[in-house]
Structures are given as C-alpha cells and as structure tokens.
Design an enzyme around this catalytic site. Structure first.
Site, PDB file in Angstrom:
ATOM      1  N   GLU A 128       0.824  -1.211   0.000  1.00  0.00           N
ATOM      2  CA  GLU A 128       0.000   0.000   0.000  1.00  0.00           C
ATOM      3  C   GLU A 128       0.854   1.255   0.000  1.00  0.00           C
ATOM      4  O   GLU A 128       0.510   2.258  -0.640  1.00  0.00           O
ATOM      5  CB  GLU A 128      -0.941  -0.015   1.218  1.00  0.00           C
ATOM      6  CG  GLU A 128      -2.052   1.039   1.169  1.00  0.00           C
ATOM      7  CD  GLU A 128      -1.628   2.397   1.723  1.00  0.00           C
ATOM      8  OE1 GLU A 128      -2.332   3.385   1.455  1.00  0.00           O
ATOM      9  OE2 GLU A 128      -0.575   2.467   2.407  1.00  0.00           O
ATOM     10  N   GLU A 129       1.982   1.226   0.701  1.00  0.00           N
ATOM     11  CA  GLU A 129       2.813   2.424   0.818  1.00  0.00           C
ATOM     12  C   GLU A 129       3.518   2.788  -0.490  1.00  0.00           C
ATOM     13  O   GLU A 129       4.065   3.889  -0.610  1.00  0.00           O
ATOM     14  CB  GLU A 129       3.851   2.243   1.930  1.00  0.00           C
ATOM     15  CG  GLU A 129       3.264   2.059   3.321  1.00  0.00           C
ATOM     16  CD  GLU A 129       2.578   3.309   3.862  1.00  0.00           C
ATOM     17  OE1 GLU A 129       2.531   4.323   3.132  1.00  0.00           O
ATOM     18  OE2 GLU A 129       2.087   3.268   4.996  1.00  0.00           O
TER      19      GLU A 129
END
Length: 363
Positions: A128-129
C-alpha cells in the site's frame, strides 16, 4: 490484549519495506498465524509483493464485507523497528499505519467469520505504501470483489467516506550544454524546468491551511550535470499530486488526458511523463453500511463522525467498481514520522465496533 500487543510488537520488528521482499513475506506470515488454521487462504503475488485473501470454507460466495489491511511500511531508522510502550501508547514504525489495525482486523475475522450469516473476507496486502497496485489492485484485477470494504487505516474510529486521488508525474526538460562562462551559447535545462514548475505551482499553490483542493508537492529535482562551470542540458522534476473527486480535470481522466492537462499547465519546453494514477474515492454516506458503522462507533463511546482524508488509500481500487469502501481504524498519531504510535486504549473499542457492525448487518 496482551496477546495482541505481543504480536504487534513482533510485527513492528519486521522491516517490511518495499525493498525487502523477504520481510514482506515474513510480515504476511505473522498476520496469517494470528488468523490461525481452519480458513481458506488464497495467495497472490505481483512483482514480488505477496498478498492474501482469507475466507471461511463454510461461508462461500462473494464477501458481504472485506476487511482490508496492509502490512508494509515506509522506511525508518533501526530504532523505529523496535516497539516500545509508554503509557497508553505503543510506538514503532507501522504502529499506527497500520500493522496493529491489521492485527485487530485479523482477530475480528477469526472470531466472527464462522458465526456470521454471510461470508466475510480478510484482505492482507504488502504494497500500500508504494501505490497498492500489486496488492489490493492486483487482487481486484484478478476478480476479487465484495459488497462493502472496511480499510483499517487510522481514523480514531471516525468513518472516512472520501479520500483524494494520486498522480505521480515527471516534468522533463532538455537543453544544450555549453561552458558556464558563455551561457548564451547553451540552453539551461534547469531554468526551463524551474519556469515550468513555477507555472504548475502558480496553478496549484500550496494552501496556507488545510483545504479540500488539489495540491502539488515538488518532491525532487535532478540533473545529470555535475560540473559547476557547465550549462546543464537535462533536468527532471518529480511531482506528487493529490486531488479530490470534484477535480474534473483529473478525476476519471485517462493517462493521456492527464498528460495533456499537465502539459498545458507546465507550458512549453518540457515533456510530461505520468508514472502512476490512483483514483480518488467516495462512499455513499447514507448507505446502510456507513450508517451502521457510524452507529457501531457511537455504541463504544466514539463520535463516528464522517471524515475526509487528503492521502490516498486502497479504497480507491474499489471506487471505480461501484463498491462502497470506507476507512475506519484506531486512534494514534505520527504515521511516517519518528514518533509514530497507536493509542492502546482505542484497540478494544475498535474491535468491538467492528463486531457490532458485522453482527448488525443483514445477510
């Protein structure tokens, strides 16, 4: 709670950053160990980023609710990967964003998946990052769907129904090298680039206070020129653009259309390259699921108020499909910073609110 915090401290100790694929696998394995046996695990992997979708074998079919959590973190110093408790705070990289919340989602799933009258799923991802395209995005591309999605990102038990989209772009300028003593014989690519950046920032000025508007962050400028006495012939600027659903110049536009728009803003002399686009997200605040989740938050002593987020989240992968998705997580602060922490006293109410929400939904 002590069992959960022990798992959280172990998970914080795993340096699950994008450049450490082995640690991404370790983090996913630890979270799946918390879920335990007797569940079906569908594993995915895209460009070295593993993820999983966990369901109960006795509850087949499309999940009524997907609980989504990410286990990757941004880089940090070694001491940030050593969890520490101070009073009501658990500090460490990923404590708030969002390893501890992911473990709460895992324990709620473990407790309720078999007893609910409808199927639910636990979606665990590890990218996600860095955009989410190889985790939630990849699973969605592979056909994963749900009726409603709860993203466990930090929100202090408020319900985030809107978040901004993301464009990562580069402005590329070319010039003509020359001796610095005779600059009129060359064309300075850095000056050309800076003039273009200035026009972009004039169109999208940095707000003086929080504003629900499109923003541009000038993240980096580079040139291959290393000599002070030389006119640089190339320069690149990296831009991080965040935009709300209301921005018609970016929302729902193709990459080619976004390139053309940014080229018109930047003006002559530069090329535009768009490296990534993430759609904004908006959920219906009046839907039965959002109303029920807000009521569950209020039932455990929190406001359950609606919230907008300026950052993007994996909810954006469900928005174009018409799937309602919200962000709903525990309290804390300092994500991506040196003093990141989750508020320990918010974890039990968070789990209870999720349970109340899930038990109260019709099949």
């Amino acid at each position: 709670m002590e069992e959960l915090l022990a798992s959280a401290e172990a998970l914080i100790g795993i340096r699950s950053t994008a450049d450490r694929p082995g640690e991404l696998h370790r983090a996913l394995g630890l979270a799946l160990d918390v879920v335990g046996p007797d569940f079906e695990i569908q594993r995915f992997e895209s460009r070295g980023k593993p993820s999983a979708l966990v369901t109960h074998p006795d509850r087949p079919g499309q999940p009524r609710v997907i609980l989504n959590g990410h286990l990757d973190v941004v880089p940090g110093t070694p001491d940030q990967f050593r969890a520490r408790r101070e009073g009501d705070r658990l500090y460490g990289r990923g404590a708030h964003d969002m390893k501890v919340a992911a473990l709460v989602l895992a324990t709620v799933f473990r407790s309720l998946a078999a007893e609910l009258p409808y199927p639910i799923a636990l979606q665990l991802v590890t990218d996600e990052e860095v955009g989410g395209f190889d985790g939630t995005g990849h699973q969605v591309d592979q056909g994963v769907r749900g009726d409603f999605v709860v993203i466990g990102e930090q929100s202090a038990l408020r319900v985030v129904t809107e978040s901004k989209g993301l464009v990562r772009a580069r402005l590329v300028a070319s010039g003509q090298t020359a001796h610095a003593a005779y600059p009129w014989l060359g064309s300075n690519a850095l000056i050309t680039l800076w003039e273009a950046v200035d026009r972009v920032l004039e169109r999208y000025p940095v707000p003086s206070a929080e504003a629900w508007a499109t923003t541009v962050n000038l993240a980096r400028i580079e040139t291959s020129n290393e000599a002070v006495n030389q006119v640089p012939a190339d320069a690149v600027a990296w831009l991080d653009i965040r935009y709300p659903p209301e921005d018609g110049e970016l929302t729902g536009r193709s990459v080619a259309a976004i390139v053309e728009h940014l080229r018109s803003v930047a003006g002559p002399g530069v090329d535009v390259v768009v490296d990534a686009v993430g759609t904004p997200h908006r959920a219906d605040a009046g839907s039965a699921e959002v109303v029920a989740l807000r009521e569950a938050a209020r039932a455990v002593g929190y406001s359950g108020e609606l919230l907008r987020k300026h950052g993007s989240a994996d909810s954006r992968f469900y928005f174009p499909l018409g799937v309602g998705a919200v962000i709903f997580g525990p309290a804390g602060d300092g994500q991506h910073g040196p003093e990141e922490y989750v508020q320990i006293s918010s974890l039990t109410p968070y789990a209870e609110a999720l349970s109340i929400f899930l038990k109260g939904l019709p099949a």
